[in-house]
Design a protein around this motif. Structure first.
Motif, PDB file in Angstrom:
ATOM      1  N   PRO A  44     -20.107  -0.807 -13.027  1.00  0.00           N
ATOM      2  CA  PRO A  44     -20.728  -0.531 -11.757  1.00  0.00           C
ATOM      3  C   PRO A  44     -20.484   1.009 -11.284  1.00  0.00           C
ATOM      4  CG  PRO A  44     -18.335  -1.443 -11.921  1.00  0.00           C
ATOM      5  CD  PRO A  44     -18.700  -1.217 -13.169  1.00  0.00           C
ATOM      6  N   ASP A  45     -21.101   1.397 -10.174  1.00  0.00           N
ATOM      7  CA  ASP A  45     -21.182   2.811  -9.765  1.00  0.00           C
ATOM      8  C   ASP A  45     -19.716   2.954  -9.094  1.00  0.00           C
ATOM      9  OD1 ASP A  45     -23.563   3.309 -10.564  1.00  0.00           O
ATOM     10  OD2 ASP A  45     -24.672   2.665  -8.834  1.00  0.00           O
ATOM     11  N   GLY A  46     -19.209   1.902  -8.626  1.00  0.00           N
ATOM     12  CA  GLY A  46     -17.660   2.019  -7.864  1.00  0.00           C
ATOM     13  C   GLY A  46     -16.859   0.711  -8.057  1.00  0.00           C
ATOM     14  N   VAL A  47     -15.752   0.912  -7.768  1.00  0.00           N
ATOM     15  CA  VAL A  47     -14.806  -0.185  -7.807  1.00  0.00           C
ATOM     16  C   VAL A  47     -13.915  -0.217  -6.557  1.00  0.00           C
ATOM     17  CG1 VAL A  47     -12.775  -1.513  -9.096  1.00  0.00           C
ATOM     18  CG2 VAL A  47     -14.867  -0.201 -10.326  1.00  0.00           C
ATOM     19  N   ARG A  48     -13.787  -1.321  -5.888  1.00  0.00           N
ATOM     20  CA  ARG A  48     -13.012  -1.313  -4.728  1.00  0.00           C
ATOM     21  C   ARG A  48     -11.772  -2.336  -4.823  1.00  0.00           C
ATOM     22  NH1 ARG A  48     -15.602  -2.024   1.204  1.00  0.00           N
ATOM     23  NH2 ARG A  48     -15.596   0.073   0.871  1.00  0.00           N
ATOM     24  N   LEU A  49     -10.527  -1.661  -4.699  1.00  0.00           N
ATOM     25  CA  LEU A  49      -9.396  -2.461  -4.730  1.00  0.00           C
ATOM     26  C   LEU A  49      -8.709  -2.808  -3.222  1.00  0.00           C
ATOM     27  CD1 LEU A  49      -6.945  -3.545  -6.247  1.00  0.00           C
ATOM     28  CD2 LEU A  49      -5.881  -1.352  -6.083  1.00  0.00           C
ATOM     29  N   VAL A  50      -8.724  -4.047  -2.972  1.00  0.00           N
ATOM     30  CA  VAL A  50      -8.090  -4.523  -1.712  1.00  0.00           C
ATOM     31  C   VAL A  50      -6.633  -5.274  -2.079  1.00  0.00           C
ATOM     32  CG1 VAL A  50      -8.065  -5.866   0.348  1.00  0.00           C
ATOM     33  CG2 VAL A  50     -10.246  -4.713  -0.737  1.00  0.00           C
ATOM     34  N   LEU A  51      -5.686  -4.629  -1.671  1.00  0.00           N
ATOM     35  CA  LEU A  51      -4.498  -5.175  -2.050  1.00  0.00           C
ATOM     36  C   LEU A  51      -3.448  -5.495  -0.668  1.00  0.00           C
ATOM     37  CD1 LEU A  51      -2.470  -2.851  -4.703  1.00  0.00           C
ATOM     38  CD2 LEU A  51      -3.193  -5.305  -4.946  1.00  0.00           C
ATOM     39  N   SER A  52      -2.946  -6.871  -0.634  1.00  0.00           N
ATOM     40  CA  SER A  52      -2.270  -7.358   0.652  1.00  0.00           C
ATOM     41  C   SER A  52      -0.778  -7.100   0.197  1.00  0.00           C
ATOM     42  CB  SER A  52      -2.625  -8.454   0.841  1.00  0.00           C
ATOM     43  OG  SER A  52      -3.899  -8.783   1.079  1.00  0.00           O
ATOM     44  N   GLN A  86       6.858  -6.688 -22.213  1.00  0.00           N
ATOM     45  CA  GLN A  86       7.661  -5.280 -22.609  1.00  0.00           C
ATOM     46  C   GLN A  86       6.838  -4.292 -22.125  1.00  0.00           C
ATOM     47  OE1 GLN A  86       8.790  -5.486 -26.735  1.00  0.00           O
ATOM     48  NE2 GLN A  86      10.256  -6.845 -26.495  1.00  0.00           N
ATOM     49  N   ARG A  87       5.639  -4.385 -22.060  1.00  0.00           N
ATOM     50  CA  ARG A  87       4.692  -3.254 -21.876  1.00  0.00           C
ATOM     51  C   ARG A  87       3.981  -3.329 -20.360  1.00  0.00           C
ATOM     52  NH1 ARG A  87       2.506  -0.395 -25.793  1.00  0.00           N
ATOM     53  NH2 ARG A  87       2.924  -0.545 -27.848  1.00  0.00           N
ATOM     54  N   GLU A  88       4.576  -4.292 -19.376  1.00  0.00           N
ATOM     55  CA  GLU A  88       4.266  -4.304 -18.299  1.00  0.00           C
ATOM     56  C   GLU A  88       5.278  -3.525 -17.301  1.00  0.00           C
ATOM     57  OE1 GLU A  88       4.268  -8.432 -17.025  1.00  0.00           O
ATOM     58  OE2 GLU A  88       6.510  -8.287 -16.518  1.00  0.00           O
ATOM     59  N   VAL A  89       4.346  -2.936 -15.986  1.00  0.00           N
ATOM     60  CA  VAL A  89       5.220  -2.036 -15.054  1.00  0.00           C
ATOM     61  C   VAL A  89       4.990  -2.453 -13.692  1.00  0.00           C
ATOM     62  CG1 VAL A  89       5.372   0.158 -14.138  1.00  0.00           C
ATOM     63  CG2 VAL A  89       5.014  -0.094 -16.628  1.00  0.00           C
ATOM     64  N   PRO A  90       5.947  -3.231 -13.027  1.00  0.00           N
ATOM     65  CA  PRO A  90       5.803  -3.382 -11.729  1.00  0.00           C
ATOM     66  C   PRO A  90       5.495  -2.316 -10.880  1.00  0.00           C
ATOM     67  CG  PRO A  90       7.718  -4.600 -12.736  1.00  0.00           C
ATOM     68  CD  PRO A  90       7.347  -3.415 -13.612  1.00  0.00           C
ATOM     69  N   VAL A  91       4.699  -2.424  -9.982  1.00  0.00           N
ATOM     70  CA  VAL A  91       4.294  -1.438  -9.147  1.00  0.00           C
ATOM     71  C   VAL A  91       4.699  -1.552  -7.758  1.00  0.00           C
ATOM     72  CG1 VAL A  91       2.404   0.128  -7.970  1.00  0.00           C
ATOM     73  CG2 VAL A  91       2.375  -0.475 -10.524  1.00  0.00           C
ATOM     74  N   ALA A  92       4.128  -2.816  -7.186  1.00  0.00           N
ATOM     75  CA  ALA A  92       4.615  -3.009  -5.914  1.00  0.00           C
ATOM     76  C   ALA A  92       4.475  -4.578  -5.524  1.00  0.00           C
ATOM     77  CB  ALA A  92       3.621  -2.311  -4.832  1.00  0.00           C
ATOM     78  N   ARG A  93       5.099  -5.021  -4.764  1.00  0.00           N
ATOM     79  CA  ARG A  93       5.159  -6.502  -4.133  1.00  0.00           C
ATOM     80  C   ARG A  93       3.625  -6.675  -3.337  1.00  0.00           C
ATOM     81  NH1 ARG A  93       8.618  -8.080  -0.794  1.00  0.00           N
ATOM     82  NH2 ARG A  93       9.974  -6.155  -0.510  1.00  0.00           N
ATOM     83  N   ALA A  94       2.927  -7.797  -4.033  1.00  0.00           N
ATOM     84  CA  ALA A  94       1.597  -7.925  -3.340  1.00  0.00           C
ATOM     85  C   ALA A  94       1.252  -9.381  -3.170  1.00  0.00           C
ATOM     86  CB  ALA A  94       0.610  -7.114  -4.037  1.00  0.00           C
ATOM     87  N   ASP A  95       0.846  -9.706  -2.052  1.00  0.00           N
ATOM     88  CA  ASP A  95       0.377 -11.316  -1.992  1.00  0.00           C
ATOM     89  C   ASP A  95      -0.789 -11.555  -2.403  1.00  0.00           C
ATOM     90  OD1 ASP A  95       2.951 -11.898  -0.903  1.00  0.00           O
ATOM     91  OD2 ASP A  95       2.206 -11.188   1.139  1.00  0.00           O
ATOM     92  N   ALA A  96      -1.810 -10.509  -2.426  1.00  0.00           N
ATOM     93  CA  ALA A  96      -3.216 -10.919  -3.108  1.00  0.00           C
ATOM     94  C   ALA A  96      -3.743  -9.664  -3.684  1.00  0.00           C
ATOM     95  CB  ALA A  96      -3.967 -11.400  -1.679  1.00  0.00           C
TER      96      ALA A  96
END
Length: 235
Positions: free
Chosen positions: A203-211, A151-161
């Protein structure tokens, strides 16, 4: 007597056939325009959802609380990536009296059979007990959610990884790579303790990689870097 002139049956059939052909061509043109407009609307909604999701990703990381005030604050973990979900303890965007919230990001297959990049957020948390429950609920949501978690989740975009990297010591590394140390001597135990301390530190930074999955407005790999305000003040 002048004979009245009219249309023959063949002429009427030819005229009706031409009108029918024009009607079919017009209908196809209108149908094509309607489909194109609907597709453009869907693509526009996908672009807006992705933009909003990436913006919310940055807001969640900007709102991380390292050590909130109050009894038991040392028990609260500000940031954690377990390979399935990134859990964030963040300040509430409303009044300070609302306390903290737990936000989580993950990738999971939904009922439609597609893999989605998702966001989850708890309600306001004002006690350590409430935070502990929400922290565990966020981990459960990423693995085997029930109706309450969905109930609290929100789908953002379809992603394979979905991949995550932390920026520490002038390098991007896997957040889980430092947790593989073994302890056989006192020296190795000290090294392992140091590695654990480094792994749990922000961490000093966070990198997100979405496929992103094909067939939507954006497809392919997208990378989003976040830098802590401790590294670049004012960001």
């Amino acid at each position: 007597m002048r004979r009245a002139r009219g249309f023959t049956l063949i002429e009427l059939l030819v005229a009706i056939s031409i009108m029918a052909l024009l009607a079919v061509l017009s209908w196809r043109g209108l149908d094509g325009m309607s489909r194109a407009r609907e597709q453009a609307r869907v693509r526009g909604d996908e672009v807006l959802a992705l933009q909003a999701g990436l913006a919310q990703w940055g807001v969640d990381l900007d709102s991380i609380t390292e050590r909130p005030d109050g009894t038991g604050a040392s028990q609260i973990t500000p940031l954690d990536w377990d390979g399935r979900a990134l859990r964030i303890t963040r300040r509430s965007s409303g009044r300070a009296a609302e306390g903290l919230r737990v936000a989580a990001w993950s990738r999971r297959t939904l009922a439609d059979g597609n893999s989605w990049w998702l966001r989850w957020e708890s309600g306001p948390l004002v006690t350590v007990g409430q935070w502990t429950q929400a922290w565990a609920q966020a981990a459960l949501w990423a693995q085997n959610p029930g109706d309450a978690e969905r109930q609290r989740e929100v789908p953002v975009a379809r992603a394979d990884a979905m991949q995550l990297f932390y920026y520490r010591n002038n390098a991007w590394t896997n957040p889980l790579s430092s947790a593989d140390a073994t302890t056989s001597t006192a020296a190795s135990a000290a090294a392992a303790a140091s590695a654990v301390a480094t792994a749990t530190a922000l961490p000093d930074g966070v990198r997100l990689v979405l496929s992103l999955s094909p067939g939507q407005a954006f497809a392919g790999t997208i990378t989003r870097d976040w830098v802590s305000s401790r590294v670049v003040p004012g960001t």
